[in-house]
Design a protein around this motif. Structure first.
Motif, PDB file in Angstrom:
ATOM      1  N   TYR A 160       0.837  -1.210   0.000  1.00 52.63           N
ATOM      2  CA  TYR A 160       0.000   0.000   0.000  1.00 52.63           C
ATOM      3  C   TYR A 160       0.873   1.262   0.000  1.00 52.63           C
ATOM      4  O   TYR A 160       0.660   2.183  -0.783  1.00 52.63           O
ATOM      5  N   ILE A 161       1.852   1.281   0.897  1.00 51.13           N
ATOM      6  CA  ILE A 161       2.727   2.452   1.032  1.00 51.13           C
ATOM      7  C   ILE A 161       3.550   2.669  -0.227  1.00 51.13           C
ATOM      8  O   ILE A 161       3.648   3.786  -0.755  1.00 51.13           O
ATOM      9  N   ASN A 162       4.136   1.577  -0.740  1.00 49.19           N
ATOM     10  CA  ASN A 162       5.001   1.706  -1.912  1.00 49.19           C
ATOM     11  C   ASN A 162       4.233   2.088  -3.171  1.00 49.19           C
ATOM     12  O   ASN A 162       4.727   2.855  -4.004  1.00 49.19           O
ATOM     13  N   VAL A 163       3.029   1.572  -3.317  1.00 52.94           N
ATOM     14  CA  VAL A 163       2.210   1.938  -4.473  1.00 52.94           C
ATOM     15  C   VAL A 163       1.846   3.416  -4.404  1.00 52.94           C
ATOM     16  O   VAL A 163       1.877   4.135  -5.407  1.00 52.94           O
ATOM     17  N   ASN A 164       1.511   3.899  -3.215  1.00 53.10           N
ATOM     18  CA  ASN A 164       1.173   5.316  -3.044  1.00 53.10           C
ATOM     19  C   ASN A 164       2.354   6.206  -3.425  1.00 53.10           C
ATOM     20  O   ASN A 164       2.194   7.225  -4.111  1.00 53.10           O
ATOM     21  N   LYS A 165       3.545   5.821  -2.997  1.00 51.25           N
ATOM     22  CA  LYS A 165       4.741   6.577  -3.356  1.00 51.25           C
ATOM     23  C   LYS A 165       4.979   6.537  -4.860  1.00 51.25           C
ATOM     24  O   LYS A 165       5.361   7.537  -5.478  1.00 51.25           O
ATOM     25  N   LEU A 166       4.756   5.370  -5.446  1.00 53.67           N
ATOM     26  CA  LEU A 166       4.959   5.201  -6.883  1.00 53.67           C
ATOM     27  C   LEU A 166       3.999   6.072  -7.683  1.00 53.67           C
ATOM     28  O   LEU A 166       4.369   6.636  -8.719  1.00 53.67           O
ATOM     29  N   VAL A 167       2.778   6.200  -7.202  1.00 50.34           N
ATOM     30  CA  VAL A 167       1.774   7.024  -7.894  1.00 50.34           C
ATOM     31  C   VAL A 167       2.297   8.439  -8.106  1.00 50.34           C
ATOM     32  O   VAL A 167       2.280   8.967  -9.224  1.00 50.34           O
ATOM     33  N   TYR A 168       2.786   9.063  -7.040  1.00 47.63           N
ATOM     34  CA  TYR A 168       3.224  10.462  -7.134  1.00 47.63           C
ATOM     35  C   TYR A 168       4.541  10.604  -7.891  1.00 47.63           C
ATOM     36  O   TYR A 168       4.749  11.591  -8.608  1.00 47.63           O
ATOM     37  N   LYS A 169       5.416   9.621  -7.735  1.00 50.51           N
ATOM     38  CA  LYS A 169       6.688   9.676  -8.450  1.00 50.51           C
ATOM     39  C   LYS A 169       6.460   9.588  -9.954  1.00 50.51           C
ATOM     40  O   LYS A 169       7.103  10.294 -10.739  1.00 50.51           O
ATOM     41  N   GLN A 170       5.532   8.733 -10.379  1.00 51.10           N
ATOM     42  CA  GLN A 170       5.274   8.567 -11.812  1.00 51.10           C
ATOM     43  C   GLN A 170       4.313   9.624 -12.361  1.00 51.10           C
ATOM     44  O   GLN A 170       4.362   9.963 -13.540  1.00 51.10           O
ATOM     45  N   ALA A 171       3.467  10.140 -11.507  1.00 50.96           N
ATOM     46  CA  ALA A 171       2.512  11.153 -11.974  1.00 50.96           C
ATOM     47  C   ALA A 171       3.145  12.537 -12.039  1.00 50.96           C
ATOM     48  O   ALA A 171       2.960  13.264 -13.024  1.00 50.96           O
ATOM     49  N   LEU A 172       3.917  12.893 -10.992  1.00 55.22           N
ATOM     50  CA  LEU A 172       4.408  14.264 -10.876  1.00 55.22           C
ATOM     51  C   LEU A 172       5.925  14.389 -10.867  1.00 55.22           C
ATOM     52  O   LEU A 172       6.460  15.503 -10.922  1.00 55.22           O
TER      53      LEU A 172
END
Length: 228
Positions: free
Chosen positions: A141-153
């Motif tokens: 959960y934590i790593n996916v959330n971090k990945l979302v922002y890294k890849q989005a922004l």
């Protein structure tokens, strides 16, 4: 010229102007503006609390801090009716109305994007919960959330929280612009689809890196923070 400011970067922030701005752009002596605020204080209070900030005087001999009144839209418009109807006042009022209107529209757009993003967040959460990879990865959960922002922004959640003053108990999506929210929503949708395909975290990360950053943003630390 920036006549209207937000109380914070959150999407539920309130737009306001100040007595100093009214004085400067309506070309009225600051003491006159402050006197009107004190004179009609109870009228203004009908439209909300009268907020203010204080700044230290530049007088080398010391002196009392200056009080800067903050007025919401209704308070500002009411106060202007109590001022002389000079040409600068009339021009300022028109400009102020336009900026308050633009600021409110921008907030409404951000709020709409936030509400739309809730469904994508829920779908992603459900996909993570059902993913076989959850059993292999204690922090999925934590790593996916971090990945979302890294890849989005193109920035980490830690950097984003630091620069925008987002506490660990607050939701980052409360602080996103419409374009940023669109990028985050797109990546969440992609990750959800990849999880449904039974890909693990590393495979998802590799797949997203192929497309690159969706909406690269730049983060600038406030002047005080940057000097440390």
């Amino acid at each position: 010229m920036d006549l209207v400011t937000l109380t914070s970067q959150r999407l539920d922030a309130e737009p306001y102007t100040t007595a100093e701005i009214i004085s400067k752009y309506a070309e009225i002596d600051p003491r006159t503006v402050n006197n009107r605020i004190n004179q009609y204080k109870f009228d203004l209070l009908e439209f909300g609390a009268l907020e203010f900030s204080t700044i230290k005087t530049l007088n080398p001999n010391g002196g009392r801090p200056r009080k800067i009144w903050r007025l919401n839209e209704e308070q500002a418009m009411l106060l202007i009716t109590y001022l002389d109807n000079t040409k600068p006042v009339r021009q300022f009022k028109k400009a102020l109305i336009k900026q308050f209107t633009a600021m409110k529209r921008a907030l409404i757009e951000r709020q709409a994007k936030f509400e739309l993003g809730k469904e994508f967040s829920k779908s992603l959460h459900d996909a993570i919960k059902e993913s076989p990879a959850l059993g292999e990865h204690n922090h999925l959960y934590i790593n996916v959330n971090k990945l979302v922002y890294k890849q989005a922004l193109g920035v980490s959640t830690k950097e984003l929280r630091k620069v925008r003053g987002i506490s660990v108990n607050d939701t980052i999506t409360n602080y996103l612009s419409p374009s940023e929210a669109d990028a985050v929503r797109k990546v969440k949708s992609q990750i959800t689809a990849l999880l449904d395909m039974k890909l693990n975290y590393q495979q998802i990360k590799a797949a997203l890196q192929v497309q690159g950053i969706v909406y690269q943003i730049r983060l600038t630390l406030p002047a005080k923070a940057a000097s440390h």
